[in-house]
Design an enzyme around this catalytic site. Structure first.
Site: not given
Length: 423
Positions: A43, A164-165, A206, A243, A287, A314, A339, A367-369, A390
């Protein structure tokens, strides 16, 4: 023996999704060698620094990074050979100049970041300090509150969730180690609960569960039940962060909740939905509740909700000071997701954080996915003293590696370690 940079070498490796990325090693004149691996997002914001891919369909579906590897080995490495690794800003600016583009598209943000992170590790090694103290100074002692992505949806899972989260925030723990226990016990309670309800317990990118739920809201119901089942108190011990990653379901100036079948909504209707959820659930942070280009909607969103919870940008900011500056001026959010690979160097990431600090905004190191086992962001979160990180769920080794590094840091700090809620 010399402690200047003697050589730089990149290698094509795989991230947690099985896609190519880079590992970069910086070797000093005395033979010491420090490495860093670069993550990759699914994303992504449209204004992120460019991750250079080969686009060769014969290798990894075009996702190879041999060009970025060559740029490290043949362009960046020779240019920084002989330099002092403790001069991080100078080396980062040199690489930005070598690239010469606004989005790092010539050399690749992945190539530049890999070198930047490895140089930071080399500088810490030269100074004889752990990375968090090297980057943060002697006062770096605050462990971050983790945001743990326990239910995945959106572009991170092939399921019925638009958002997403859905994250646990164990902010009421007395220490980072106890926060991990709160999170892990809730995670396992959630797994048991999903099994009893007949939902699948496979995990997404994740490490969170990716069940086929009836609605987006049901995820919050399940998390609250899991917190209670773990013997903890919702809000007091463990809160919820969201998120939605709304850019992924933004359509023609509105928002289409197509995966769940909940229909089309305007920016204002999305904010009203979140407000109802905040009234019902122990939500402390949202987010990307709106899309990355919905600046006007975000202003109204923050005006309506920002006095009650943390509103995080973000995709709208992509760790870029140009966009963060606009957000501060316009009151777009009250916090920023940070990030490293969105902007491409350690120095520029720190500049973005300093801008947040000056404005009195919160920030979250993320982090990133598509991750690796590299733990750089764990040290970085402690160094930057933002109090939040995160880095995924309570499963998958590339996520747990960061948590385990934070447990090590807390142990190293001993009585000097600080853990406190920003909420």
């Amino acid at each position: 023996m010399s402690t200047t940079i003697a050589a730089v070498e990149a290698l094509e490796i795989l991230d947690s999704r099985g896609n190519p990325t880079l590992r970069v090693a910086v070797e000093l004149g005395d033979g010491r060698r420090m490495e860093a691996s670069v993550p990759s997002g699914a994303s992504t914001g449209e204004h992120e620094a460019l991750e250079l891919r080969d686009h060769d369909p014969a290798r990894y579906g075009g996702k190879g990074v041999r060009r970025a590897v060559a740029n490290v080995n043949e362009v960046i490495g020779p240019a920084i050979a002989g330099l002092d690794p403790t001069r991080q800003p100078d080396i980062d600016r040199l690489m930005i100049g070598l690239d010469g583009t606004a989005d790092k598209s010539r050399l690749g943000a992945n190539a530049i970041l890999g070198v930047s992170m490895a140089v930071a590790r080399a500088g810490a090694e030269v100074m004889g300090l752990p990375l968090y103290l090297y980057l943060g100074g002697p006062g770096a002692c605050r462990l971050p509150v983790p945001m743990m992505n326990v239910i995945n949806g959106g572009s991170h899972a092939d399921n019925s969730l638009d958002f997403q989260e859905f994250m646990l925030v164990p902010h009421g723990a007395p220490s980072f180690a106890e926060a991990m226990r709160y999170g892990a016990e809730t995670f396992h309670a959630l797994k048991s609960l999903l099994k009893r309800r007949g939902y699948a317990t496979g995990v997404g990118d994740e490490g969170g569960f990716a069940p086929q739920l009836r609605t987006n809201q049901e995820a919050c119901d399940l998390i609250v039940e899991a917190i209670v089942a773990a013997g903890l108190v919702p809000a007091t011990h463990v809160a919820i962060a969201l998120d939605p990653a709304a850019s992924a379901f933004g359509v023609d100036g509105g928002y289409e909740l197509a995966k769940s079948g909940e229909g089309r909504k305007t920016s204002r209707e999305m904010t009203e939905l979140y407000e109802r959820w905040i009234d019902t659930y122990p939500i402390v942070s949202i987010e990307d509740g709106l899309g990355e280009n919905d600046w006007e909607g975000f202003r109204e969103h923050t005006a309506a909700l920002g006095s009650r919870i943390q509103i995080v940008g973000d995709d709208i900011y992509v760790t870029n000071t140009k966009f963060i500056e606009r957000g501060i001026a316009e009151g777009t959010t009250n916090a920023v997701l940070i990030k490293l690979n969105q902007i491409g160097t350690v120095t520029e990431t720190i500049d973005a954080i300093e801008m947040c600090r000056t404005a009195g905004w919160r920030f979250i190191v993320s982090h990133r996915s598509g991750e690796t086992e590299d733990t750089f962001i764990a040290d970085f979160a402690v160094a930057m003293d933002g109090g939040q990180i995160k880095t995924g769920s309570l499963s998958r080794g590339e996520r747990i590696a960061k948590y385990n590094r934070l447990l090590e840091i807390e142990h190293e700090l001993g009585e000097a370690a600080v853990f406190r809620s920003p909420f």
